[in-house]
Design a protein around this motif. Structure first.
Motif, PDB file in Angstrom:
ATOM      1  N   ALA A  40       0.838  -1.203   0.000  1.00 12.21           N
ATOM      2  CA  ALA A  40       0.000   0.000   0.000  1.00 12.21           C
ATOM      3  C   ALA A  40       0.871   1.250   0.000  1.00 12.21           C
ATOM      4  N   ARG A  41       1.961   1.208   0.746  1.00 11.68           N
ATOM      5  CA  ARG A  41       2.868   2.356   0.737  1.00 11.68           C
ATOM      6  C   ARG A  41       3.553   2.497  -0.615  1.00 11.68           C
ATOM      7  N   VAL A  42       3.810   1.374  -1.274  1.00 10.09           N
ATOM      8  CA  VAL A  42       4.393   1.431  -2.615  1.00 10.09           C
ATOM      9  C   VAL A  42       3.435   2.135  -3.576  1.00 10.09           C
ATOM     10  N   ILE A  43       2.162   1.813  -3.438  1.00 12.76           N
ATOM     11  CA  ILE A  43       1.166   2.468  -4.307  1.00 12.76           C
ATOM     12  C   ILE A  43       1.105   3.956  -3.998  1.00 12.76           C
ATOM     13  N   LEU A  44       1.165   4.320  -2.715  1.00 15.51           N
ATOM     14  CA  LEU A  44       1.159   5.731  -2.362  1.00 15.51           C
ATOM     15  C   LEU A  44       2.393   6.438  -2.920  1.00 15.51           C
ATOM     16  N   ASP A  45       3.528   5.783  -2.845  1.00 14.05           N
ATOM     17  CA  ASP A  45       4.730   6.374  -3.440  1.00 14.05           C
ATOM     18  C   ASP A  45       4.575   6.515  -4.951  1.00 14.05           C
ATOM     19  N   LEU A  46       3.868   5.586  -5.552  1.00 13.96           N
ATOM     20  CA  LEU A  46       3.658   5.645  -6.992  1.00 13.96           C
ATOM     21  C   LEU A  46       2.795   6.848  -7.378  1.00 13.96           C
ATOM     22  N   VAL A  47       1.675   7.032  -6.703  1.00 13.29           N
ATOM     23  CA  VAL A  47       0.736   8.093  -7.105  1.00 13.29           C
ATOM     24  C   VAL A  47       1.170   9.466  -6.615  1.00 13.29           C
ATOM     25  N   MET A  67      -5.996   5.340  -9.109  1.00 11.65           N
ATOM     26  CA  MET A  67      -5.246   4.318  -8.379  1.00 11.65           C
ATOM     27  C   MET A  67      -5.274   4.589  -6.881  1.00 11.65           C
ATOM     28  N   CYS A  68      -5.217   5.854  -6.478  1.00 16.69           N
ATOM     29  CA  CYS A  68      -5.307   6.173  -5.051  1.00 16.69           C
ATOM     30  C   CYS A  68      -6.701   5.846  -4.519  1.00 16.69           C
ATOM     31  N   PHE A  69      -7.718   6.086  -5.319  1.00 17.07           N
ATOM     32  CA  PHE A  69      -9.072   5.753  -4.886  1.00 17.07           C
ATOM     33  C   PHE A  69      -9.239   4.247  -4.729  1.00 17.07           C
ATOM     34  N   ALA A  70      -8.504   3.499  -5.512  1.00 20.27           N
ATOM     35  CA  ALA A  70      -8.539   2.038  -5.351  1.00 20.27           C
ATOM     36  C   ALA A  70      -8.009   1.630  -3.978  1.00 20.27           C
ATOM     37  N   VAL A  71      -6.992   2.350  -3.472  1.00 12.96           N
ATOM     38  CA  VAL A  71      -6.481   2.064  -2.132  1.00 12.96           C
ATOM     39  C   VAL A  71      -7.536   2.423  -1.092  1.00 12.96           C
ATOM     40  N   VAL A 113      -2.974  11.850   0.780  1.00 12.54           N
ATOM     41  CA  VAL A 113      -2.641  11.791  -0.648  1.00 12.54           C
ATOM     42  C   VAL A 113      -3.906  11.895  -1.494  1.00 12.54           C
ATOM     43  N   PHE A 114      -4.954  11.229  -1.054  1.00 15.51           N
ATOM     44  CA  PHE A 114      -6.219  11.315  -1.800  1.00 15.51           C
ATOM     45  C   PHE A 114      -6.719  12.765  -1.825  1.00 15.51           C
ATOM     46  N   ARG A 115      -6.586  13.464  -0.723  1.00  5.85           N
ATOM     47  CA  ARG A 115      -7.007  14.870  -0.694  1.00  5.85           C
ATOM     48  C   ARG A 115      -6.202  15.711  -1.668  1.00  5.85           C
ATOM     49  N   GLY A 116      -4.888  15.515  -1.680  1.00  3.53           N
ATOM     50  CA  GLY A 116      -4.075  16.288  -2.602  1.00  3.53           C
ATOM     51  C   GLY A 116      -4.402  16.005  -4.056  1.00  3.53           C
ATOM     52  N   LEU A 117      -4.586  14.707  -4.379  1.00  3.08           N
ATOM     53  CA  LEU A 117      -4.933  14.356  -5.760  1.00  3.08           C
ATOM     54  C   LEU A 117      -6.312  14.868  -6.136  1.00  3.08           C
ATOM     55  N   ALA A 118      -7.248  14.819  -5.203  1.00  2.00           N
ATOM     56  CA  ALA A 118      -8.590  15.331  -5.489  1.00  2.00           C
ATOM     57  C   ALA A 118      -8.551  16.830  -5.755  1.00  2.00           C
ATOM     58  N   MET A 119      -7.759  17.561  -4.991  1.00  2.00           N
ATOM     59  CA  MET A 119      -7.648  19.000  -5.213  1.00  2.00           C
ATOM     60  C   MET A 119      -7.005  19.294  -6.565  1.00  2.00           C
ATOM     61  N   LEU A 120      -5.945  18.575  -6.894  1.00  2.00           N
ATOM     62  CA  LEU A 120      -5.294  18.794  -8.179  1.00  2.00           C
ATOM     63  C   LEU A 120      -6.187  18.393  -9.341  1.00  2.00           C
TER      64      LEU A 120
END
Length: 1373
Positions: free
Chosen positions: A639-646, A690-694, A719-726
């Protein structure tokens, strides 16, 4: 293996339609017919039919487009901030026009029209900031009429260079046009023509060969033509005809070589020296690019031809390439290159060979696809079959507005129109040109319906969004059921939805045409491949890791083992329905928007239980997912790998490009910015999904989250908050924030204005076609990010800092700065949405308060500002993160040291926004918290000024009284007084005491009274008069209002304002008289500065005498004059009389001043029959009334003679007054009575009874036979007997003279009898006059008997008197 994707930008989003300059071209060819209109089946006019890309060292990348069915050539710069330019030709242009550079100062455009005209357009490029918009030469457009063309040209064109143009005809022939001399400002180009046929020379020999003979009459039609790329001195032309024959044409020999291409079924090259039998299947007749010429760096003298043979029905590829050696005017096949399996059923649009790499552009069902492979080793000896390694690239996965997707949009809250409009306006979905074309077509379709068109179709709109929202669905009406009368809402919504779906389908069809691939090009950077479409321009960029993983999991391709968890989660996501995903996304969004008050584990478990998440999964899928998850060794790690990815970025790319930027100057262009913004949007979409999948995993494992690291849960939501804002920023369309202009308005020439007017589009509903971008694009424009993708996109995302947060309960300074940046750029609604994602930390609250100020919610802003005061000072208690984020958005990026300094800052904020009420509020707070020994004068000034501006004068007055700063009191009192006068609060002003400040108030009002126009409100003179009067200072009150009247007198020169100003002046005199009347009569005067005397002055001013030598005082100071009560009364009477006359005779306003002197005014009043007014005026003005009484006497005489005629005149009003009309008798009697009373009132010894004398003379002049009234005779006998006697003599009334003389003598005798004389003078009589009377009577021969008797009596009386006087004299002796 590095993979690439295509990132494209819509051309209509780079430039506004109003910026494009259109220049029409003329033709010297006669009888040129008009071009036919475009058919409905044709592509939209603004979609290009041909494009080419040219890179010029001193200009940059230039794009040439052919529009409007070939009538328009557009030139666009992709490197410079220069608006495009268009050339409108009189006839369609043949494919393909070309652009060349000339001496690094000019661009030459060569184009051939269907009517046989060859144009050379010479454009300047010496000024990089203006390029072709700079001043052109006199002979910049040169036309050459091709001689070997009768009516029209049917073929294709190849411009080999600026000196040579070749035209391939449908007959198979080739026309070569070359220049002997290139024209200049005074001369046109000198061209020569050479016509070649394939049957000449070599063609005549090969015509008998079966392999080179076409079985169809149209087989020789040239469909592809090319030459060696520039720069080169090779003048050969290569053509390909429909019968698949490749020909080589030289400048002098014509067709010198021909080669038949292999049949479509061949997969390998023929044996050396063999000549394959060609199929009789002809190629398509439409011109296309099927051959290219290139050379290699190792073999510069060798010329190679690469020809493509399409195989549209082949199951394994879309065609194959054949490589020929064309050196020494001979063509030898070297190698065959098979296309990849991805090209099956695709259409090749273009291909190029650059640096030993073959790039192909395919049309795959209306979308662009590129492939590339290394060229085989080129050698003179035939090589073994070549197996190319093709690498494909296409667009990333995009959302399409299909009916199914539209149904998913309606699952979320919002109106149907709002949801659909938001979808079509999403950046990158449809271009502005597509939306404009679609709404125009929709409007035309609605206008063609029978009946009256709805009003929205006839309205003009400011933007395309407004136009679409108002027009789409306007023909759908809410109907009633004919049987029940109920409103059919369901049918209405269904019809409205179908209407919107039809409009969106129309947009999709137009956008599909806009995305049709046309050509390939090479950019400025090495190996930069550019894809040219009808309305878009794209580039091949490297696919970053998130995009690659996203593509793999979306296409069910294998991924690396450490991304196995993501593969499982993607399967879980796909199995959930759209409604379940939408509900889950909405819940997660709500969680982040709320303040986090509980552990995330409890929140997730509660929300998972409420949403019944597990109910949306069937048991088999749930078991399979659980099994796959159990097979993963460490879910937390993956899960942390996915977070590092996104949330991660490629740091190596960043460092490499940073080093390059230090060596090369950055290049900024709208196109590169738009490409970067598009790439950011694509990668954000993949990272968000991909973050929403997590997040879905967290809800799936809600019951087992107790074993998870809490920090991991927080990081997931952060991370989801940051991606949602962007992602929200990437989906937010905004208008262009920078308007490019090629010249300032002041520098526009007449030609510029004419050109701009020619570009105007006038329509009943057209709105301005302005480019729209995503918010990311605008942020990138401010960021000035440069470099290749994906490095530039990664650096921008990293600079936002939105993906660096580790917990949604905290806010980093980057997140606060991101929201503050949006606010500063003016995107208030977007900033408000972004702030809603963040918890209410002090930094967020501050930005929110600043935003509320911008949006006008000032009360909310003030409330937040007050709450923030506790965040400053030594006892603020803020964490390091909160301190850092708050300081980042404060001025100077430094925290305030106390509440006092923060209140000062808040005061300045509200002051800059002109919010006076809250400015006062925070100024008072600052005053309350101000430290000792701090100068608070500015705060007091702010409070006083603010209260004054708000009209709260009681508070302003109390603040003035309260402030300890004496100088501030004196400074502010005048402002308060002026504002109260302006707001008509004079009564309240008079109620204030102004203790100790009365002098300042008087000075302020006096200054305004002296220097302002007395006609303009507020009337400071009246206010100052009221001020003095309320305080008992009547002398100054009289002086003030009198000076106002004097100023009005100076302004009354305008005839239009005379009456109104005179009335105000009279009022001023009355008030001045009233004020002076309240003083002691001895002190009823005042002193004013002396004014220059003029002809209109009716009396002499009494100046104040001085006994001081002129050398002892300032000579510049004006003299003073004393004004007394009687002076004001005189001025009042004169002006009143003058106004009375002017009201009766308005023409006198413009008369000379002499005509309106006091005497003239009295005379005019008398002539008008206003005797009462005239008499009173004359008395007040001390004017002689002799003429006035003469007029009155004449009126009385006329009344005695003919009263009826007099009563019918306008001047008889004086007899109709209440007083005169009440008298008994005839009008003549009343007139004589009025005359008698007037003489008794106004004639006396002071006037020497001159008015009675004038009356008598008037009567005698009128008719000497008429006896004067007895009362008049008695009056003169009593006071002026001598005058009476002389008047009788003058008018030869001798009997009267005798009678009056006799009366005089008898009265004197009677007086002497009563009172004995004491002095000699007491016995005096006018003996000389008596002698004259006697002599005159004696000289008359016709004297009446009565006259003779009176004469004898007079002589007797005189004789007796003389005797008595002698006796009396003797007795005295």
């Amino acid at each position: 293996m590095d993979t690439s994707i295509i990132v494209s930008t819509q051309l209509s989003s780079l430039f506004s339609s109003s910026q494009v300059t259109s220049i029409p071209l003329q033709t010297s060819r006669r009888n040129t017919p008009l071009s036919p209109a475009l058919k409905d089946s044709d592509a939209p006019a603004e979609h290009a039919s041909y494009v080419s890309l040219t890179h010029i060292s001193h200009v940059g990348t230039v794009l040439l487009r052919v529009l409007h069915g070939g009538l328009i050539i557009e030139i666009v710069s992709l490197s410079a901030q220069v608006p495009p330019i268009r050339f409108v030709f009189p006839a369609p242009v043949l494919p393909t026009p070309a652009i060349f550079t000339w001496d690094e100062n000019e661009l030459h455009i060569l184009a051939v029209t269907e009517r046989g005209s060859l144009y050379r357009l010479v454009l300047p490029t010496s000024n990089p900031s203006r390029l072709w918009h700079d001043q052109v030469s006199k002979n910049w457009c040169r036309e050459y009429l091709i001689k070997n063309v009768q009516e029209s040209v049917m073929g294709i064109v190849q411009a080999q260079g600026p000196h040579c143009v070749a035209i391939g005809f449908n007959s198979g022939g080739l026309l070569r046009i070359e220049t002997e001399r290139v024209g200049d400002d005074n001369n046109d180009d000198l061209w020569t023509e050479s016509l070649f046929n394939p049957g000449s020379f070599f063609g005549s020999l090969t015509a008998y060969l079966p392999s080179l003979h076409s079985g169809s009459s149209s087989g020789s039609e040239i469909i592809s033509i090319t030459s060696h790329p520039q720069p080169t001195d090779l003048g050969h032309i290569w053509t390909l005809s429909r019968d698949r024959t490749l020909r080589l044409w030289t400048a002098k020999g014509g067709c010198v070589a021909a080669k038949a291409l292999s049949s479509p079924g061949r997969a390998s090259s023929p044996a050396p020296g063999s000549n394959p039998v060609k199929s009789h299947v002809l190629l398509e007749a439409d011109p296309r690019i099927l051959i290219r010429i290139f050379s290699t760096a190792s073999l510069e003298d060798s010329i190679y031809v690469l020809a493509f043979t399409p195989t549209p029905s082949a199951p394994h590829s879309g065609g194959f390439f054949q490589l020929f050696d064309s050196s020494n005017e001979y063509m030898r096949e070297i190698q065959t290159i098979e296309c990849s399996s991805n090209s099956v059923h695709c259409y090749l649009q273009d291909f190029i060979v650059v640096s030993g790499v073959l790039y192909t552009l395919w049309d795959r069902q209306g979308s662009s696809m590129t492939e590339q492979t290394a060229m085989p080793s080129i050698d003179k000896v035939k090589q073994a079959p070549y197996e190319p390694n093709w690498k494909s690239a296409s667009y990333a996965q995009e959302v399409e507005l299909t009916p199914a997707y539209l149904d998913e949009l309606l699952l979320s809250p919002g109106s149907l129109t709002g949801r659909f409009l938001e979808a079509i306006l999403r950046p990158g979905m449809f271009s502005a040109l597509t939306l404009r074309t679609a709404i125009d077509q929709y409007t035309d379709a609605c206008m063609s319906l029978p009946g009256q068109p709805p009003s929205p179709l006839l309205t003009t709109y400011g933007t395309i969004a407004e136009n679409i929202a108002a027009v789409v669905g306007c023909t759908v009406n809410l109907l009633q059921d004919p049987q029940t009368g109920a409103l059919q809402h369901e049918r209405y919504w269904n019809a409205l939805k179908r209407d919107w779906e039809g409009f969106i389908a129309r947009c999709r069809e137009i956008e599909r045409s806009a995305r049709w691939p046309l050509a390939l090009g090479m950019g400025e950077q090495k190996d930069e491949v550019i894809i040219l479409e009808r309305e878009r321009i794209g580039t091949l960029v490297k696919e970053d890791l998130p995009l690659r993983i996203y593509r793999h999991i979306s296409s069910n391709l294998p991924v690396e083992p450490h991304f196995a968890l993501l593969d499982v989660l993607w399967t879980l996501r796909n199995k959930l329905g759209p409604q379940a995903l939408l509900n889950l996304e909405s819940r997660v969004t709500d969680i982040i928007h709320q303040e986090i008050a509980f552990p995330f584990i409890d929140i997730i478990q509660d929300q998972a239980q409420r949403s019944n998440f597990q109910d949306d999964l069937d048991e088999g899928l749930e078991s399979w997912i659980i099994g796959r998850l159990q097979s993963i060794e460490d879910i937390d790690r993956d899960a942390r790998v996915i977070l590092d990815l996104v949330a991660g970025f490629d740091q190596e790319v960043k460092r490499e490009e940073d080093e390059v930027e230090l060596l090369l100057p950055p290049v900024h262009s709208d196109w590169s910015t738009a490409s970067t913004a598009e790439y950011v949007s694509i990668t954000l979409h993949a990272r968000y999904d991909m973050c929403f999948a997590v997040v879905i995993l967290l809800f799936f494992l809600a019951e087992d989250l107790g074993q998870w690291d809490p920090s991991l849960l927080e990081e997931v939501f952060a991370v989801f908050r940051g991606l949602a804002m962007l992602r929200a920023a990437a989906r937010q369309p905004v208008a262009d924030i920078s308007e490019r202009k090629i010249a300032t308005e002041d520098s526009l020439t007449a030609d510029d204005v004419i050109t701009r007017m020619s570009n105007m589009q006038v329509s009943r509903t057209h709105s301005r076609l302005a480019p729209t971008h995503s918010l990311i694009h605008c942020l990138l424009s401010q960021h000035n990010e440069t470099g290749d993708l994906p490095g530039a996109a990664h650096r921008f995302l990293d600079s936002t800092g939105l993906l660096q947060s580790t917990s949604p309960t905290h806010v980093t300074k980057f997140e606060v700065l991101f929201c503050e940046r949006l606010r500063l750029l003016g995107y208030y609604e977007v900033a408000r949405e972004m702030l809603s994602w963040l918890p209410r930390t002090p930094g967020v609250v501050y930005v929110q308060a600043r935003l509320w100020i911008n949006l006008g919610r000032v009360d909310d802003a003030a409330y937040l500002m007050e709450k923030m005061a506790g965040s400053f000072g030594d006892n603020s208690g803020l964490s390091f993160e909160d301190d850092e984020s708050l300081a980042a958005v404060l001025p100077g990026a430094v925290l305030f040291d106390s509440e006092f300094t923060f209140y000062l800052h808040a005061t300045s904020l509200f002051k800059s926004a002109a919010l006076t009420y809250h400015e006062i509020s925070f100024a008072r707070l600052a005053l309350a918290t101000s430290p000792p020994h701090v100068d608070t004068a500015e705060l007091w000034y702010t409070i006083i000024r603010g209260y004054t501006e708000l009209g709260r004068f009681e508070d302003a007055y109390s603040s003035i009284v309260t402030t300890p700063h004496g100088s501030l009191k004196r400074e502010c009192v005048s402002h308060v007084v002026y504002r109260m006068c302006e707001e008509n609060s004079v009564e309240k002003l008079m109620s204030f005491n102004f203790a100790g400040l009365a002098a300042e108030v008087e000075d302020a009002l006096a200054f305004k009274a002296r220097n302002t126009d007395p006609r303009i409100c507020p009337f400071y003179s009246r206010i100052l008069y009221a001020w003095y009067t309320s305080r008992g200072d009547h002398r100054n009150a009289a002086r003030t209002i009198y000076q106002r009247a004097r100023k009005l007198q100076d302004l009354a020169a305008n005839p239009a304002d005379f009456v109104a100003l005179s009335e105000e002046q009279i009022e001023g005199y009355l008030l001045a008289m009233n004020s002076l009347s309240l003083l002691d009569q001895k002190g009823a005067w005042f002193v004013i500065p002396a004014s220059p005397e003029n002809g209109s002055e009716s009396r002499k001013r009494r100046k104040l005498s001085t006994n001081i030598p002129a050398s002892s005082f300032n000579v510049d100071k004006p003299d003073s004059e004393i004004v007394e009560l009687n002076d004001i009364q005189y001025d009042h009477a004169f002006l009143s009389a003058r106004l009375n006359v002017i009201r009766r005779e308005p023409s006198l306003i413009s008369a000379a001043e002499g005509l309106l002197s006091p005497a003239s005014i009295v005379l005019r009043l008398g002539q008008a029959g206003q005797f009462s007014v005239a008499l009173a005026t004359a008395r007040s003005l001390r004017v002689d009334m002799s003429d006035l009484f003469s007029i009155l006497t004449n009126q009385c005489l006329r009344l005695s003679r003919n009263p009826d005629s007099v009563m019918q005149e306008d001047t008889s009003d004086w007899l109709l007054t209440d007083n005169v009309s009440s008298w008994p008798g005839s009008p003549a009697d009343r007139g004589w009575r009025f005359l008698r009373q007037s003489l008794e009132r106004h004639d006396s010894a002071e006037t020497d009874y001159s008015y009675s004398k004038a009356t008598l003379e008037t009567i005698l002049v009128f008719d000497r036979t008429t006896a004067p009234p007895p009362w008049l005779i008695h009056m003169l006998e009593d006071h002026h007997p001598e005058y009476l006697i002389r008047s009788s003599l003058r008018f030869e009334i001798f009997e009267g003279a005798l009678e009056q003389t006799l009366s005089l003598v008898r009265k004197s005798d009677a007086r002497l009898a009563r009172d004995p004389p004491k002095t000699a003078s007491s016995t005096w009589l006018p003996y000389t006059l008596i002698d004259q009377v006697l002599i005159a009577a004696a000289s008359q021969n016709d004297l009446s008997s009565r006259g003779q008797a009176l004469q004898r009596e007079l002589q007797k009386e005189i004789s007796n008197r003389v005797k008595r006087m002698q006796k009396a004299n003797q007795s005295l002796i």
